[in-house]
Design a protein around this motif. Structure first.
Motif: not given
Length: 341
Positions: A295-296, A329, A285, A302-303, A287-288, A292, A299, A326
Motif C-alpha cells: 500500500d503506497r 526509502a 519502522s 508512515g514516512l 512495519s516496513f 509492510g 507507506k 528503510l
C-alpha cells in the motif's frame, strides 16, 4: 566496541569552470606524498598534515588498498588543508570532559572537516596486537593517539589496556566495501580531530565515510550558532531506542555511565514523551521491515508520521533505523519533501 558508520558520502563532481582535476588517493596525490608527510608531521609535532599516511595493520593493507582503488574518484576541490582545519575549538565542560565548540556561525549543510584516519587497525585486537601496532607508529602519531581521552565509566571499556581503551572510546568501525557495495569486512579507524566531538541523541552534525578518499566527513545538519557545542550520534539505530536502552548501549560500547545530552538530561515528563515518540518510530519502522504490504499511500503516511515525530523530537539529521531499505526509502522521502518545500 567502536562507533559505527552507516552511510557513505558519494564523491561530488564540480563544475567545468574549476581548475583541472587531480586524481588523489587517501595517502596523497603524488609519489612523494608519504615522505613529505612524514617530514612535515615531525616538524609539526602535534598535528597531522593533509597528506598524512595512516598507520595500517599489515593484514588490512590489501583490503584497504582494494577499497580505495574501487572507489577512487577525481578530486577537483583542492581543499585538503582547509578541510583538515575545522571551524571548532576544543573546550572543557567540567565533569562532562571536553568537546568541540563552534568557533563561528556554521550553516546547515556545511562540511566541517574531511579527516584521514590516524590509524587503521583490525577490530577485536588482543592487548599484544594493539601494542605492536602502536609501537609501529611514529612518535607524532603515538602522541596524538595517547592524547585522546578514554572513558572511566563502569562498562567493559574500563577493563581494557590504555591503547585498546582509547581506540574503543574514539574509533569508528568502518565497513570495507568493494565497488559493488559488498562488505569485505570492517576495520577500526581513529580520526583524532573528529574524536573530539561528543555524542548526542539529537545531534547537530552527522558523519559519514567518503570511500573515494577514505576520509571521515562531518556535516552540519542544522544552523549552528557560534559557541554552540557540536555533536554527532555514536551508534546507529538509536532513534528507535528508549533513554534506558541508549544509556545501556553507550555504557556497553564506550563505558559512559550516563548520556548528558539535552534529551537524556531533560525533565522526567519530557523524557517520557521522548521515549513515547521513539517507541512509535520503532513500531512504524518495524512495519516496513516485516511485511509492510504494498500500500503506497500507507507507506507514505508512515514516512510522514516518522518525520512529524522527528520534528517533535528535535532530530534534524537522517536517522539510521537499523534497516538499509528503510534508510533508503526515508532518504528519498526526505529529498522529495525538501524539493516540494
Amino acid at each position: 566496541m567502536l562507533r559505527s558508520v552507516a552511510r557513505a558520502v558519494r564523491p561530488r563532481v564540480g563544475p567545468a569552470s574549476r581548475p583541472a582535476p587531480r586524481r588523489t588517493l587517501f595517502w596523497g596525490a603524488t609519489p612523494g606524498a608519504a615522505a613529505s608527510a612524514a617530514t612535515a608531521g615531525a616538524a609539526a609535532g602535534s598535528e597531522l598534515t593533509a597528506t598524512h599516511v595512516p598507520s595500517v595493520a599489515g593484514d588490512l593493507l590489501p583490503l584497504v588498498l582494494g577499497v580505495v582503488l574501487a572507489h577512487a574518484a577525481i578530486d577537483d576541490e583542492g581543499d585538503d588543508d582547509r578541510l583538515t582545519q575545522p571551524p571548532w575549538k576544543v573546550e572543557s565542560f567540567g565533569d562532562k570532559g571536553s568537546g568541540a565548540v563552534a568557533a563561528r556561525d556554521i550553516a546547515r549543510g556545511e562540511r566541517l572537516i574531511a579527516e584521514r584516519p590516524l590509524c587503521i587497525w583490525p577490530n577485536n585486537l588482543s592487548e599484544d596486537e594493539a601494542r605492536r601496532l602502536f609501537e609501529a607508529m611514529t612518535p607524532t602519531e603515538q602522541s596524538l593517539f595517547m592524547d585522546l581521552a578514554r572513558t572511566e565509566g563502569t562498562g567493559s571499556v574500563k577493563a581494557l589496556d590504555e591503547i585498546r581503551a582509547r581506540r574503543a572510546t574514539n574509533g569508528f568501525s568502518i565497513p570495507l566495501l568493494d565497488a559493488s557495495g559488498k562488505s569485505q569486512g570492517a576495520a577500526g579507524m581513529v580520526f583524532p580531530k573528529i574524536a573530539r566531538i561528543n555524542h548526542s541523541c539529537t545531534p547537530n552534525c552527522a558523519q559519514a565515510i567518503n570511500y573515494s578518499t577514505l576520509r571521515m566527513e562531518v556535516y552540519a545538519v542544522t544552523d549552528i550558532p557560534q559557541a554552540t557545542e557540536l555533536s554527532i550520534e555514536y551508534l546507529p539505530g538509536m532513534i528507535t531506542s528508549s533513554a534506558a536502552e541508549r544509556r545501556q548501549a553507550l555504557r556497553t560500547h564506550f563505558g559512559f555511565d550516563a548520556c548528558l545530552c539535552a534529551v537524556c538530561s531533560a525533565a522526567p515528563d519530557d523524557l517520557a514523551r521522548s521515549d513515547s515518540r521513539r517507541r512509535e518510530i520503532k513500531v512504524i519502522s518495524q512495519s516496513f521491515r516485516y511485511g509492510g504490504g504494498g500500500d503506497r499511500k500507507a507507506k507514505l503516511a508512515g514516512l510522514q508520521r516518522i518525520q512529524d515525530l522527528l520534528d517533535e523530537e528535535g532530530y534534524k539529521g537522517l536517522p539510521d533505523f537499523g534497516d538499509s531499505d528503510l534508510n533508503r526509502a526515508f532518504t528519498i522521502f526526505r529529498t522529495m519533501r525538501n524539493r516540494k518545500e
